[in-house]
Write a protein that holds these residues in place. Structure first.
Motif, PDB file in Angstrom:
ATOM      1  N   PRO A 280      10.180-111.283-132.883  1.00  0.00           N
ATOM      2  CA  PRO A 280       9.399-111.485-134.148  1.00  0.00           C
ATOM      3  C   PRO A 280       7.830-111.104-134.087  1.00  0.00           C
ATOM      4  N   VAL A 281       7.414-111.162-132.870  1.00  0.00           N
ATOM      5  CA  VAL A 281       5.897-110.627-132.640  1.00  0.00           C
ATOM      6  C   VAL A 281       5.990-109.169-132.691  1.00  0.00           C
ATOM      7  N   TRP A 282       6.830-108.442-132.154  1.00  0.00           N
ATOM      8  CA  TRP A 282       6.902-107.006-132.630  1.00  0.00           C
ATOM      9  C   TRP A 282       7.152-106.567-133.828  1.00  0.00           C
ATOM     10  N   LEU A 283       8.139-107.279-134.450  1.00  0.00           N
ATOM     11  CA  LEU A 283       8.090-106.906-135.827  1.00  0.00           C
ATOM     12  C   LEU A 283       7.209-107.054-136.805  1.00  0.00           C
ATOM     13  N   ALA A 284       6.454-108.377-136.572  1.00  0.00           N
ATOM     14  CA  ALA A 284       5.108-108.555-137.292  1.00  0.00           C
ATOM     15  C   ALA A 284       3.901-107.594-137.135  1.00  0.00           C
ATOM     16  N   ALA A 285       3.977-107.200-136.007  1.00  0.00           N
ATOM     17  CA  ALA A 285       2.891-106.159-135.626  1.00  0.00           C
ATOM     18  C   ALA A 285       3.195-104.803-136.169  1.00  0.00           C
ATOM     19  N   HIS A 286       4.716-104.566-136.529  1.00  0.00           N
ATOM     20  CA  HIS A 286       4.883-103.439-137.013  1.00  0.00           C
ATOM     21  C   HIS A 286       4.259-103.452-138.606  1.00  0.00           C
ATOM     22  N   GLY A 287       4.192-104.589-139.175  1.00  0.00           N
ATOM     23  CA  GLY A 287       4.023-104.402-140.347  1.00  0.00           C
ATOM     24  C   GLY A 287       4.906-105.418-141.576  1.00  0.00           C
ATOM     25  N   LEU A 288       6.129-105.842-140.803  1.00  0.00           N
ATOM     26  CA  LEU A 288       7.227-106.482-141.745  1.00  0.00           C
ATOM     27  C   LEU A 288       6.514-107.629-142.203  1.00  0.00           C
ATOM     28  N   PRO A 289       7.193-108.101-143.507  1.00  0.00           N
ATOM     29  CA  PRO A 289       6.603-109.372-144.134  1.00  0.00           C
ATOM     30  C   PRO A 289       7.404-110.416-143.374  1.00  0.00           C
ATOM     31  N   GLY A 290       6.779-111.798-143.683  1.00  0.00           N
ATOM     32  CA  GLY A 290       7.307-112.852-142.870  1.00  0.00           C
ATOM     33  C   GLY A 290       8.606-113.203-142.979  1.00  0.00           C
ATOM     34  N   GLN A 291       9.247-113.294-144.160  1.00  0.00           N
ATOM     35  CA  GLN A 291      10.581-113.423-144.521  1.00  0.00           C
ATOM     36  C   GLN A 291      11.722-112.176-143.986  1.00  0.00           C
ATOM     37  N   ALA A 292      11.262-111.222-143.919  1.00  0.00           N
ATOM     38  CA  ALA A 292      11.834-109.906-143.423  1.00  0.00           C
ATOM     39  C   ALA A 292      11.881-110.018-141.891  1.00  0.00           C
ATOM     40  N   VAL A 293      10.654-110.538-141.215  1.00  0.00           N
ATOM     41  CA  VAL A 293      10.690-110.724-139.730  1.00  0.00           C
ATOM     42  C   VAL A 293      11.686-111.866-139.195  1.00  0.00           C
ATOM     43  N   GLY A 294      11.747-112.799-140.058  1.00  0.00           N
ATOM     44  CA  GLY A 294      12.653-113.944-139.636  1.00  0.00           C
ATOM     45  C   GLY A 294      14.281-113.408-139.925  1.00  0.00           C
ATOM     46  N   LEU A 295      14.576-112.817-140.952  1.00  0.00           N
ATOM     47  CA  LEU A 295      15.854-112.110-141.103  1.00  0.00           C
ATOM     48  C   LEU A 295      16.236-111.151-140.000  1.00  0.00           C
ATOM     49  N   ALA A 296      15.300-110.501-139.822  1.00  0.00           N
ATOM     50  CA  ALA A 296      15.528-109.116-138.939  1.00  0.00           C
ATOM     51  C   ALA A 296      15.634-109.965-137.370  1.00  0.00           C
ATOM     52  N   SER A 297      14.920-110.752-137.244  1.00  0.00           N
ATOM     53  CA  SER A 297      14.939-111.427-135.785  1.00  0.00           C
ATOM     54  C   SER A 297      16.220-112.156-135.514  1.00  0.00           C
ATOM     55  N   PHE A 298      16.890-112.952-136.583  1.00  0.00           N
ATOM     56  CA  PHE A 298      18.132-113.316-136.623  1.00  0.00           C
ATOM     57  C   PHE A 298      19.350-112.304-136.332  1.00  0.00           C
ATOM     58  N   GLY A 299      19.040-111.384-137.124  1.00  0.00           N
ATOM     59  CA  GLY A 299      20.153-110.138-137.031  1.00  0.00           C
ATOM     60  C   GLY A 299      20.095-109.571-135.519  1.00  0.00           C
ATOM     61  N   VAL A 300      19.082-109.467-135.100  1.00  0.00           N
ATOM     62  CA  VAL A 300      18.786-108.726-133.777  1.00  0.00           C
ATOM     63  C   VAL A 300      19.235-109.516-132.719  1.00  0.00           C
ATOM     64  N   ILE A 301      18.986-110.992-132.636  1.00  0.00           N
ATOM     65  CA  ILE A 301      19.364-111.816-131.578  1.00  0.00           C
ATOM     66  C   ILE A 301      20.872-112.297-131.817  1.00  0.00           C
ATOM     67  N   ALA A 302      21.420-112.234-133.138  1.00  0.00           N
ATOM     68  CA  ALA A 302      22.899-112.575-133.404  1.00  0.00           C
ATOM     69  C   ALA A 302      23.817-111.416-132.917  1.00  0.00           C
ATOM     70  N   ALA A 303      23.162-110.103-132.749  1.00  0.00           N
ATOM     71  CA  ALA A 303      23.771-109.320-132.459  1.00  0.00           C
ATOM     72  C   ALA A 303      24.401-109.181-131.240  1.00  0.00           C
ATOM     73  N   GLY A 304      23.792-109.846-130.391  1.00  0.00           N
ATOM     74  CA  GLY A 304      24.257-110.062-128.995  1.00  0.00           C
ATOM     75  C   GLY A 304      25.508-110.666-128.898  1.00  0.00           C
ATOM     76  N   ALA A 305      26.008-111.458-130.059  1.00  0.00           N
ATOM     77  CA  ALA A 305      27.178-112.098-129.827  1.00  0.00           C
ATOM     78  C   ALA A 305      28.307-110.892-129.912  1.00  0.00           C
ATOM     79  N   LEU A 306      28.139-109.706-130.848  1.00  0.00           N
ATOM     80  CA  LEU A 306      29.013-108.811-130.609  1.00  0.00           C
ATOM     81  C   LEU A 306      29.316-108.114-129.485  1.00  0.00           C
TER      82      LEU A 306
END
Length: 405
Positions: free
Chosen positions: A245-271
Protein backbone atom coordinates in the motif's frame (compact mmCIF):
# COMPACT_ATOMS: atom_id res chain seq x y z
CA UNK A 1 21.86 -37.90 27.54
CA UNK A 2 19.00 -38.81 25.21
CA UNK A 3 17.53 -36.00 23.13
CA UNK A 4 13.97 -37.28 23.31
CA UNK A 5 12.18 -39.75 25.49
CA UNK A 6 12.81 -43.24 24.16
CA UNK A 7 9.28 -44.23 25.07
CA UNK A 8 7.81 -42.06 22.32
CA UNK A 9 4.40 -43.35 21.33
CA UNK A 10 4.15 -44.06 17.62
CA UNK A 11 1.05 -44.79 15.66
CA UNK A 12 1.14 -47.76 13.32
CA UNK A 13 2.95 -47.09 10.05
CA UNK A 14 0.55 -46.36 7.22
CA UNK A 15 0.95 -46.32 3.47
CA UNK A 16 1.09 -43.02 1.62
CA UNK A 17 -2.06 -43.89 -0.34
CA UNK A 18 -4.28 -44.31 2.72
CA UNK A 19 -7.83 -43.18 2.02
CA UNK A 20 -8.54 -39.83 3.66
CA UNK A 21 -12.15 -39.00 4.61
CA UNK A 22 -13.28 -36.25 2.21
CA UNK A 23 -14.35 -33.93 5.01
CA UNK A 24 -10.95 -33.83 6.76
CA UNK A 25 -9.18 -31.24 4.59
CA UNK A 26 -12.18 -28.84 4.37
CA UNK A 27 -12.58 -29.08 8.15
CA UNK A 28 -8.92 -28.25 8.76
CA UNK A 29 -8.94 -25.41 6.21
CA UNK A 30 -12.15 -23.83 7.51
CA UNK A 31 -11.09 -24.32 11.12
CA UNK A 32 -7.73 -22.64 10.43
CA UNK A 33 -9.36 -19.66 8.71
CA UNK A 34 -11.87 -19.17 11.52
CA UNK A 35 -9.33 -19.65 14.30
CA UNK A 36 -6.82 -17.22 12.77
CA UNK A 37 -9.44 -14.52 12.16
CA UNK A 38 -8.31 -12.89 15.42
CA UNK A 39 -4.83 -12.28 13.95
CA UNK A 40 -5.83 -9.06 12.15
CA UNK A 41 -9.00 -8.18 14.07
CA UNK A 42 -7.41 -5.19 15.84
CA UNK A 43 -6.21 -3.80 12.51
CA UNK A 44 -9.82 -3.68 11.31
CA UNK A 45 -10.81 -1.45 14.25
CA UNK A 46 -7.63 0.63 14.32
CA UNK A 47 -9.29 4.03 13.63
CA UNK A 48 -11.50 3.65 16.73
CA UNK A 49 -8.56 2.58 18.87
CA UNK A 50 -6.45 5.48 17.61
CA UNK A 51 -9.16 7.97 18.53
CA UNK A 52 -9.23 6.57 22.06
CA UNK A 53 -5.45 6.78 22.34
CA UNK A 54 -5.52 10.38 21.10
CA UNK A 55 -2.79 9.64 18.59
CA UNK A 56 -2.21 8.79 14.96
CA UNK A 57 -0.19 5.71 14.16
CA UNK A 58 0.11 2.64 16.30
CA UNK A 59 -0.61 0.17 13.50
CA UNK A 60 3.01 -0.90 13.46
CA UNK A 61 3.09 -1.37 17.23
CA UNK A 62 -0.08 -3.44 17.28
CA UNK A 63 1.04 -5.63 14.37
CA UNK A 64 4.51 -6.09 15.84
CA UNK A 65 2.98 -7.07 19.20
CA UNK A 66 1.10 -9.93 17.54
CA UNK A 67 4.18 -11.01 15.61
CA UNK A 68 6.35 -10.96 18.73
CA UNK A 69 3.70 -12.93 20.62
CA UNK A 70 3.60 -15.52 17.85
CA UNK A 71 7.40 -15.78 17.83
CA UNK A 72 7.49 -16.22 21.61
CA UNK A 73 4.65 -18.73 21.55
CA UNK A 74 6.13 -20.86 18.79
CA UNK A 75 9.47 -20.91 20.60
CA UNK A 76 7.88 -22.00 23.90
CA UNK A 77 5.66 -24.59 22.20
CA UNK A 78 8.64 -25.99 20.29
CA UNK A 79 11.03 -26.24 23.23
CA UNK A 80 8.38 -27.84 25.45
CA UNK A 81 7.43 -30.24 22.68
CA UNK A 82 3.75 -29.38 23.14
CA UNK A 83 2.85 -30.17 19.54
CA UNK A 84 4.31 -33.68 19.77
CA UNK A 85 3.52 -34.67 23.35
CA UNK A 86 -0.22 -34.00 23.32
CA UNK A 87 -3.16 -34.67 21.05
CA UNK A 88 -2.80 -31.96 18.37
CA UNK A 89 -6.54 -31.28 18.08
CA UNK A 90 -6.75 -30.69 21.86
CA UNK A 91 -3.84 -28.23 21.69
CA UNK A 92 -5.50 -26.52 18.73
CA UNK A 93 -8.80 -26.11 20.59
CA UNK A 94 -7.22 -24.83 23.80
CA UNK A 95 -5.05 -22.36 21.90
CA UNK A 96 -7.97 -21.12 19.79
CA UNK A 97 -10.08 -20.50 22.92
CA UNK A 98 -7.21 -18.63 24.63
CA UNK A 99 -6.54 -16.53 21.51
CA UNK A 100 -10.26 -15.69 21.27
CA UNK A 101 -10.35 -14.55 24.89
CA UNK A 102 -7.20 -12.43 24.47
CA UNK A 103 -8.62 -10.84 21.33
CA UNK A 104 -11.93 -9.99 22.99
CA UNK A 105 -10.18 -8.50 26.04
CA UNK A 106 -9.17 -5.49 23.91
CA UNK A 107 -12.78 -4.30 24.25
CA UNK A 108 -12.29 -3.99 28.01
CA UNK A 109 -9.59 -1.30 27.87
CA UNK A 110 -9.49 0.24 24.37
CA UNK A 111 -8.08 3.54 25.61
CA UNK A 112 -4.95 1.98 27.11
CA UNK A 113 -2.35 1.42 24.41
CA UNK A 114 -0.13 -0.66 26.70
CA UNK A 115 -3.00 -2.97 27.63
CA UNK A 116 -4.01 -3.37 23.99
CA UNK A 117 -0.43 -4.26 23.08
CA UNK A 118 -0.33 -6.83 25.88
CA UNK A 119 -3.62 -8.36 24.68
CA UNK A 120 -2.36 -8.51 21.12
CA UNK A 121 0.88 -10.13 22.29
CA UNK A 122 -1.12 -12.84 24.07
CA UNK A 123 -3.29 -13.32 20.99
CA UNK A 124 -0.18 -13.95 18.92
CA UNK A 125 1.27 -16.21 21.61
CA UNK A 126 -1.74 -18.53 21.58
CA UNK A 127 -1.97 -18.50 17.79
CA UNK A 128 1.29 -20.46 17.98
CA UNK A 129 -0.89 -23.41 18.98
CA UNK A 130 -3.18 -22.88 15.98
CA UNK A 131 -1.29 -22.24 12.75
CA UNK A 132 1.55 -24.81 13.12
CA UNK A 133 -0.81 -27.35 14.71
CA UNK A 134 -3.12 -27.16 11.71
CA UNK A 135 -0.16 -28.07 9.50
CA UNK A 136 0.76 -30.95 11.80
CA UNK A 137 -2.79 -32.31 11.74
CA UNK A 138 -2.79 -32.12 7.93
CA UNK A 139 0.62 -33.83 7.81
CA UNK A 140 -0.85 -36.64 9.92
CA UNK A 141 -3.35 -37.41 7.17
CA UNK A 142 -1.36 -36.59 4.05
CA UNK A 143 2.11 -38.00 3.42
CA UNK A 144 1.80 -38.09 -0.35
CA UNK A 145 0.00 -34.99 -1.62
CA UNK A 146 0.89 -32.92 1.46
CA UNK A 147 1.96 -29.99 -0.71
CA UNK A 148 -1.45 -29.95 -2.39
CA UNK A 149 -3.27 -30.15 0.95
CA UNK A 150 -1.25 -27.32 2.49
CA UNK A 151 -1.69 -25.31 -0.72
CA UNK A 152 -5.43 -25.11 -0.09
CA UNK A 153 -4.91 -24.46 3.61
CA UNK A 154 -2.51 -21.53 3.14
CA UNK A 155 -4.57 -20.15 0.24
CA UNK A 156 -7.50 -19.66 2.59
CA UNK A 157 -5.26 -17.95 5.15
CA UNK A 158 -3.93 -15.58 2.47
CA UNK A 159 -7.47 -14.51 1.62
CA UNK A 160 -8.07 -13.80 5.29
CA UNK A 161 -4.96 -11.63 5.38
CA UNK A 162 -6.15 -9.61 2.40
CA UNK A 163 -9.69 -9.06 3.72
CA UNK A 164 -8.99 -5.95 5.88
CA UNK A 165 -7.83 -4.07 2.77
CA UNK A 166 -11.10 -4.86 1.02
CA UNK A 167 -13.15 -3.72 4.02
CA UNK A 168 -11.20 -0.48 4.19
CA UNK A 169 -11.49 0.15 0.45
CA UNK A 170 -15.25 -0.39 0.40
CA UNK A 171 -15.69 1.94 3.35
CA UNK A 172 -17.49 -0.61 5.47
CA UNK A 173 -18.64 0.82 8.79
CA UNK A 174 -18.36 -1.76 11.53
CA UNK A 175 -19.05 -1.43 15.22
CA UNK A 176 -15.58 -2.08 16.57
CA UNK A 177 -16.75 -4.16 19.55
CA UNK A 178 -18.81 -6.34 17.22
CA UNK A 179 -15.76 -6.95 15.04
CA UNK A 180 -13.84 -8.22 18.06
CA UNK A 181 -16.77 -10.32 19.28
CA UNK A 182 -17.44 -11.92 15.90
CA UNK A 183 -13.78 -12.73 15.30
CA UNK A 184 -13.49 -14.30 18.77
CA UNK A 185 -16.62 -16.37 18.17
CA UNK A 186 -15.19 -17.43 14.82
CA UNK A 187 -11.95 -18.51 16.50
CA UNK A 188 -13.95 -20.55 19.01
CA UNK A 189 -15.94 -22.20 16.22
CA UNK A 190 -12.72 -22.94 14.34
CA UNK A 191 -11.19 -24.58 17.38
CA UNK A 192 -14.23 -26.77 17.90
CA UNK A 193 -14.30 -27.74 14.23
CA UNK A 194 -10.67 -28.91 14.14
CA UNK A 195 -11.12 -30.58 17.54
CA UNK A 196 -13.45 -33.04 15.81
CA UNK A 197 -10.70 -34.10 13.36
CA UNK A 198 -9.07 -37.35 14.59
CA UNK A 199 -5.35 -37.98 14.44
CA UNK A 200 -4.23 -39.18 11.06
CA UNK A 201 -2.45 -42.50 10.47
CA UNK A 202 0.89 -40.75 9.90
CA UNK A 203 0.89 -38.93 13.24
CA UNK A 204 3.60 -39.77 15.77
CA UNK A 205 3.43 -38.85 19.44
CA UNK A 206 6.70 -38.12 21.22
CA UNK A 207 7.73 -37.87 24.84
CA UNK A 208 9.28 -34.81 26.48
CA UNK A 209 11.56 -33.14 23.91
CA UNK A 210 14.82 -31.50 24.91
CA UNK A 211 16.25 -28.49 23.12
CA UNK A 212 18.82 -30.68 21.38
CA UNK A 213 16.05 -32.99 20.29
CA UNK A 214 14.27 -30.25 18.37
CA UNK A 215 17.54 -29.01 16.84
CA UNK A 216 18.26 -32.55 15.66
CA UNK A 217 15.84 -31.90 12.79
CA UNK A 218 18.27 -29.30 11.41
CA UNK A 219 20.94 -32.00 10.92
CA UNK A 220 18.90 -33.56 8.13
CA UNK A 221 20.13 -32.03 4.83
CA UNK A 222 16.66 -32.05 3.30
CA UNK A 223 15.08 -30.32 6.30
CA UNK A 224 17.93 -27.82 6.51
CA UNK A 225 17.58 -26.89 2.82
CA UNK A 226 13.79 -26.56 3.15
CA UNK A 227 13.87 -24.46 6.29
CA UNK A 228 16.57 -22.10 4.98
CA UNK A 229 14.56 -21.64 1.80
CA UNK A 230 11.54 -20.91 3.98
CA UNK A 231 13.47 -18.25 5.92
CA UNK A 232 14.38 -16.52 2.65
CA UNK A 233 10.71 -16.60 1.66
CA UNK A 234 9.63 -15.12 5.01
CA UNK A 235 12.11 -12.22 4.67
CA UNK A 236 10.15 -11.12 1.62
CA UNK A 237 6.53 -12.08 2.34
CA UNK A 238 5.27 -9.95 5.24
CA UNK A 239 7.34 -6.91 4.33
CA UNK A 240 5.92 -7.05 0.81
CA UNK A 241 2.37 -7.32 2.15
CA UNK A 242 2.93 -4.46 4.60
CA UNK A 243 4.51 -2.03 2.15
CA UNK A 244 2.57 -2.66 -1.04
CA UNK A 245 0.00 0.00 0.00
CA UNK A 246 2.84 2.43 0.75
CA UNK A 247 4.43 1.76 -2.64
CA UNK A 248 1.14 2.18 -4.48
CA UNK A 249 0.36 5.40 -2.66
CA UNK A 250 3.82 6.75 -3.49
CA UNK A 251 3.09 5.95 -7.14
CA UNK A 252 0.11 8.28 -6.95
CA UNK A 253 -2.91 5.99 -6.74
CA UNK A 254 -5.88 7.48 -4.83
CA UNK A 255 -6.83 6.04 -1.45
CA UNK A 256 -9.68 3.73 -2.50
CA UNK A 257 -7.68 2.43 -5.47
CA UNK A 258 -4.76 1.69 -3.14
CA UNK A 259 -7.02 -0.40 -0.92
CA UNK A 260 -8.57 -2.33 -3.79
CA UNK A 261 -5.24 -2.92 -5.50
CA UNK A 262 -3.62 -4.01 -2.23
CA UNK A 263 -6.44 -6.49 -1.64
CA UNK A 264 -6.05 -7.89 -5.15
CA UNK A 265 -2.27 -8.19 -4.91
CA UNK A 266 -2.31 -9.95 -1.54
CA UNK A 267 -5.33 -12.12 -2.39
CA UNK A 268 -3.60 -13.22 -5.61
CA UNK A 269 -1.30 -15.25 -3.38
CA UNK A 270 -4.19 -17.68 -2.86
CA UNK A 271 -3.92 -18.61 -6.55
CA UNK A 272 -0.21 -19.26 -6.13
CA UNK A 273 -0.85 -21.45 -3.08
CA UNK A 274 -3.68 -23.53 -4.55
CA UNK A 275 -2.21 -23.69 -8.05
CA UNK A 276 1.26 -24.49 -6.73
CA UNK A 277 -0.19 -27.31 -4.66
CA UNK A 278 -1.78 -28.84 -7.75
CA UNK A 279 1.47 -28.61 -9.73
CA UNK A 280 3.47 -30.04 -6.82
CA UNK A 281 1.51 -33.29 -7.14
CA UNK A 282 3.30 -33.82 -10.47
CA UNK A 283 6.60 -31.98 -10.18
CA UNK A 284 7.27 -32.10 -6.46
CA UNK A 285 7.16 -29.42 -3.77
CA UNK A 286 10.85 -28.51 -4.13
CA UNK A 287 10.78 -27.33 -7.76
CA UNK A 288 7.46 -25.54 -7.24
CA UNK A 289 8.71 -23.70 -4.13
CA UNK A 290 12.02 -22.69 -5.70
CA UNK A 291 10.36 -21.78 -9.00
CA UNK A 292 7.96 -19.37 -7.33
CA UNK A 293 10.73 -18.00 -5.12
CA UNK A 294 12.78 -17.34 -8.28
CA UNK A 295 9.95 -15.37 -9.90
CA UNK A 296 9.29 -13.30 -6.77
CA UNK A 297 13.02 -12.61 -6.49
CA UNK A 298 13.09 -11.35 -10.08
CA UNK A 299 10.12 -9.12 -9.26
CA UNK A 300 12.10 -7.65 -6.37
CA UNK A 301 15.00 -6.84 -8.67
CA UNK A 302 12.71 -5.41 -11.36
CA UNK A 303 10.65 -3.25 -8.97
CA UNK A 304 12.69 -0.02 -9.46
CA UNK A 305 12.18 -0.27 -13.23
CA UNK A 306 8.42 -0.84 -12.96
CA UNK A 307 7.71 1.88 -10.40
CA UNK A 308 7.36 4.54 -13.09
CA UNK A 309 5.09 2.44 -15.33
CA UNK A 310 1.42 3.32 -15.91
CA UNK A 311 -0.87 2.30 -13.07
CA UNK A 312 -2.39 -0.64 -14.99
CA UNK A 313 1.02 -2.07 -15.84
CA UNK A 314 2.24 -1.59 -12.28
CA UNK A 315 -0.77 -3.39 -10.78
CA UNK A 316 -0.42 -6.26 -13.28
CA UNK A 317 3.25 -6.60 -12.29
CA UNK A 318 2.32 -6.61 -8.60
CA UNK A 319 -0.33 -9.27 -9.20
CA UNK A 320 2.34 -11.59 -10.61
CA UNK A 321 4.53 -10.78 -7.62
CA UNK A 322 1.60 -11.36 -5.27
CA UNK A 323 0.92 -14.81 -6.75
CA UNK A 324 4.50 -16.00 -6.32
CA UNK A 325 5.48 -14.26 -3.08
CA UNK A 326 2.94 -16.36 -1.16
CA UNK A 327 2.62 -19.38 -3.44
CA UNK A 328 5.85 -20.99 -2.26
CA UNK A 329 4.82 -20.89 1.41
CA UNK A 330 2.77 -24.13 1.60
CA UNK A 331 5.40 -26.01 -0.41
CA UNK A 332 8.17 -25.00 1.97
CA UNK A 333 5.93 -26.03 4.87
CA UNK A 334 5.26 -29.39 3.19
CA UNK A 335 9.00 -29.90 2.69
CA UNK A 336 9.70 -28.99 6.31
CA UNK A 337 7.10 -31.52 7.47
CA UNK A 338 8.36 -34.23 5.11
CA UNK A 339 12.02 -34.03 6.14
CA UNK A 340 11.62 -33.44 9.87
CA UNK A 341 12.04 -36.50 12.15
CA UNK A 342 8.60 -38.11 12.33
CA UNK A 343 8.33 -37.91 16.13
CA UNK A 344 9.33 -34.22 16.07
CA UNK A 345 7.26 -32.91 13.16
CA UNK A 346 5.09 -30.60 15.28
CA UNK A 347 7.96 -29.15 17.29
CA UNK A 348 10.22 -28.77 14.26
CA UNK A 349 7.50 -26.95 12.30
CA UNK A 350 6.75 -24.74 15.30
CA UNK A 351 10.41 -23.80 15.76
CA UNK A 352 10.73 -23.09 12.03
CA UNK A 353 7.69 -20.81 12.28
CA UNK A 354 9.24 -19.04 15.27
CA UNK A 355 12.50 -18.30 13.47
CA UNK A 356 10.66 -17.42 10.25
CA UNK A 357 8.48 -14.84 11.94
CA UNK A 358 11.55 -13.39 13.69
CA UNK A 359 12.98 -12.89 10.21
CA UNK A 360 9.85 -10.91 9.27
CA UNK A 361 10.48 -8.48 12.13
CA UNK A 362 13.94 -7.76 10.72
CA UNK A 363 12.73 -7.12 7.16
CA UNK A 364 9.75 -5.04 8.34
CA UNK A 365 12.07 -2.91 10.46
CA UNK A 366 14.49 -2.48 7.57
CA UNK A 367 11.81 -1.24 5.18
CA UNK A 368 10.33 1.01 7.87
CA UNK A 369 13.70 2.76 8.10
CA UNK A 370 14.38 2.61 4.35
CA UNK A 371 11.09 4.39 3.70
CA UNK A 372 12.71 7.62 4.92
CA UNK A 373 16.14 6.99 3.40
CA UNK A 374 15.47 5.65 -0.10
CA UNK A 375 13.45 7.04 -3.00
CA UNK A 376 10.09 5.23 -3.36
CA UNK A 377 11.23 3.37 -6.49
CA UNK A 378 13.92 1.56 -4.49
CA UNK A 379 11.85 0.83 -1.40
CA UNK A 380 11.11 -2.85 -2.18
CA UNK A 381 14.54 -3.66 -3.63
CA UNK A 382 16.05 -4.86 -0.29
CA UNK A 383 13.51 -7.69 -0.28
CA UNK A 384 15.57 -9.43 -2.98
CA UNK A 385 18.00 -10.55 -0.27
CA UNK A 386 15.48 -13.14 0.94
CA UNK A 387 14.87 -14.98 -2.36
CA UNK A 388 18.59 -14.96 -3.17
CA UNK A 389 19.35 -16.47 0.25
CA UNK A 390 16.58 -19.07 -0.05
CA UNK A 391 17.53 -20.10 -3.59
CA UNK A 392 21.19 -20.56 -2.70
CA UNK A 393 20.74 -22.56 0.50
CA UNK A 394 17.70 -24.46 -0.76
CA UNK A 395 19.14 -25.32 -4.18
CA UNK A 396 19.26 -29.06 -3.44
CA UNK A 397 15.45 -29.06 -3.35
CA UNK A 398 15.38 -28.87 -7.15
CA UNK A 399 16.40 -32.54 -7.13
CA UNK A 400 13.97 -33.94 -4.54
CA UNK A 401 11.39 -36.57 -5.43
CA UNK A 402 7.91 -35.42 -6.54
CA UNK A 403 5.27 -35.11 -3.82
CA UNK A 404 2.86 -37.63 -5.28
CA UNK A 405 -0.40 -38.62 -3.68
Amino acid sequence: MPEADSSAQRRPEASADVEVPPWVLPAIVLGQVLATSVWFAANAVMPELQSRWGMEGGEGLVTTAVQLGFISGTLVFALLGVADRFHPANVFLGSALAAAASNLSVAGFPGMLEAVLAARFLTGFFLAGVYPLGMKIAAGWYRGGLGRALGFLVAALVLGTAAPHLVGALGGSWDWRMVLLVSSLAATAGGLLVWRVPEGPHTARGGPVRFGGVLRAFRHPGFRAAVLGYFGHMWELYAFWAFVPVWLAAHGLPGQAVGLASFGVIAAGALGCAGGGAVAARLGSGPVALGQLSVSGLCCLASPLLFGAPAGVLVAFLLVWGVTVAGDSPQFSALNARYAPRELVGSALTLANSIGFAVTIASLSLLAAARFLLPPALLLLPLAVGPLFGLWFGRRLWLREPDRG
